[in-house]
Design an enzyme around this catalytic site. Structure first.
Site, mmCIF file in Angstrom:
data_model
loop_
_atom_site.group_PDB
_atom_site.id
_atom_site.type_symbol
_atom_site.label_atom_id
_atom_site.label_comp_id
_atom_site.label_asym_id
_atom_site.label_seq_id
_atom_site.Cartn_x
_atom_site.Cartn_y
_atom_site.Cartn_z
ATOM 1 C CB SER A 165 14.432 1.500 13.972
ATOM 2 O OG SER A 165 12.725 1.335 13.326
ATOM 3 C CG ASP A 429 8.957 -1.752 19.048
ATOM 4 O OD1 ASP A 429 7.733 -1.316 17.777
ATOM 5 O OD2 ASP A 429 10.128 -1.689 18.876
ATOM 6 C CG HIS A 454 10.476 2.069 17.322
ATOM 7 N ND1 HIS A 454 11.095 0.578 17.296
ATOM 8 C CD2 HIS A 454 10.682 2.680 16.424
ATOM 9 C CE1 HIS A 454 11.347 0.912 16.139
ATOM 10 N NE2 HIS A 454 11.675 1.452 15.649
#
Length: 486
Positions: A165, A429, A454
């Site tokens: 991320s 995601d 994700h």
């Protein structure tokens, strides 16, 4: 004393679950990390400002070590912390630990400045938050690596950085900016393209919801439209409060109140999509059994009533799974919490800091401006106004736009010029829309992960995971093995 008085007041106003939800949908931080007696906090003396040599101020930055697998000719693995407390569970779990066992790697995790227990300044005032940036964080990594290499006698051992991320972005950017230090990088689910209006987020939410039931997004759209109609009449507020189990009676006095409520409810669905069928139990997350299939199954079940009634049932199902007693949906209270600059404040676990970074570097505002998505009512202007309301009038559209442009210019966005970086991205995601999904060469490798969400490649393997993940992990391992020979 003033900070403590404010904290006591705010604790009477808000529930604990709201601190958890403030992080939004970028990298949902789990509850406070589980203690692990085998992994101890360690502290590194870090520079406050890496870009002003005359500033000699220092502070203590937290890090973790796992040297269980290391041997003298093995690499050094550095996991990069993100917008929350560094979780010691990562020192014994996850794909990178599996790699470390095979490669004989020394594993280090450095907590990001201003998050967790890594407090560079006495408080979170706007003046102090100017030391919070991706640039300072990358310089933290460089100084940490340089000092630890000498302190631990690591010699010429090669360093590989890992992140998912926002930390995935940092991993790629660290390899870009410090190629003499980072030999390779694994940048999982990294949205390296900073963008003001990230309306594509909800576009992907719609397409992901439609994977098992093509009509699922439309049912949410109808339900959302019904909710908006109900909001037009004050006499419906009591019903809405009860239906969605709000912590306080609904009050809509401004357009921001309205947008915040609609965004807050929609976020629950957005989170289900972002983390669909993940494996985060080891981090203490409770909602891994709530999947796209579950919520779309409820929306398809006519026995629950109208699409609006089914939307209500979906939210209640998620609340039951998370253990949340009620939903905080007051914009006024949210701004009060986010304005608190105390380290003991209700948003100091990361909400205030991460919003500051989005307002000053990344944007990433997940608006409902696109027509190809199931929700409405929270446009770009609503997200920008939050920056102004929380941090001051200078945090306006012009400033935010300029800051985002600087980020793109500094790192290159989707046109990153580097080498030995792998970018795994789950196609379910929504964040993959700002990531690198096509390889830019033989050594900037994109790995699109069908049916994965994700950071899915980072989590421990399990039988129920998407079928593509074992092959993805194998490919990443093979790339790192090959690159270590260079």
């Amino acid at each position: 004393m003033a900070c403590m008085q404010l904290l006591l007041l705010l604790c009477l106003l808000v529930s604990l679950c709201n601190c958890y939800r403030m992080f939004g949908r970028f990298s949902r931080i789990p509850p406070e990390p589980q203690s692990d007696s085998a992994v101890q906090d360690q502290w590194f003396e870090q520079k406050l400002d890496h870009f002003r040599g005359a500033d000699t101020r220092v502070w203590k930055q937290r890090f973790y070590v796992n040297d269980s697998f290391t041997h003298s000719d093995g690499p050094v693995f550095l996991m990069i912390g993100g917008e929350g407390s560094a979780n010691p569970a990562w020192m014994t779990h996850g794909t990178w630990i599996t790699f470390a066992e095979k490669m004989g790697a020394l594993c280090l995790l450095l907590e990001h400045r201003f998050y967790g227990k890594s407090h560079p300044t006495k408080d979170l005032s706007v003046d102090n938050l100017r030391y919070l940036s991706s640039r300072q964080a990358l310089a933290d990594l460089a100084h940490f690596q340089t000092v630890m290499t000498e302190k631990l006698g690591l010699g010429k051992r090669k360093w590989i950085v890992f992140g998912g991320s926002y930390p995935g972005c940092l991993a790629a950017w660290y390899r870009l900016k410090f190629p003499h230090l980072a030999h390779a990088a694994v940048a999982s689910s990294a949205p390296v393209q900073a963008k003001l209006n990230f309306s594509e987020y909800l576009d992907v939410v719609q397409s992901s919801l439609a994977r098992n039931d093509s009509d699922c997004p439309n049912k949410f759209k109808v339900a959302s439209a019904t909710l908006i109609q109900l909001l037009n009449f004050v006499e419906n507020y009591e019903k809405i409060t009860s239906d969605f189990r709000l912590c306080q009676p609904l009050e809509i006095n401004t357009k921001m109140d309205r947008a915040f409520f609609l965004d807050t409810i929609a976020e629950y669905i957005m989170d289900v999509v972002q983390y669909n069928n993940d494996n985060r139990e080891f981090e203490g997350v409770k909602t891994t059994n709530i999947t796209i299939q579950v919520v779309c199954g409820i929306m398809a079940n006519e026995s629950w009533g109208s699409p609006y009634d089914r939307y209500v049932e979906v939210i209640r199902t998620i609340l039951k799974a998370t253990g949340e007693k009620c939903i905080e949906a007051s914009y006024k209270k949210y701004v009060e919490e986010m304005r608190s600059s105390c380290w003991e404040g209700p948003a100091a676990s990361g909400g205030r800091q991460w919003m500051y970074q989005t307002c000053t570097e990344f944007g990433y505002f997940q608006s409902s401006d696109s027509s190809s998505q199931p929700f409405s009512g929270f446009p770009l202007s609503y997200h920008v106004q939050q920056c102004t309301d929380i941090y001051g009038n200078e945090f306006n559209l012009a400033m935010i736009t300029g800051a985002i442009q600087q980020t793109v210019e500094n790192y290159g966005g989707l046109n990153i010029e580097s080498s030995r970086i792998v970018f795994p991205n789950g196609l379910i995601d929504p964040w993959h829309a700002l990531g690198i999904n096509t390889s830019l060469g033989t050594d900037i490798v994109a790995i699109p992960m069908q049916d994965a969400a994700h950071c899915a490649d980072m989590y421990p393997a399990r039988p129920e995971e998407p079928f593509v993940l074992p092959a993805v992990r194998k490919l990443v391992y093979e790339l790192l093995t090959k690159w270590l020979q260079l």
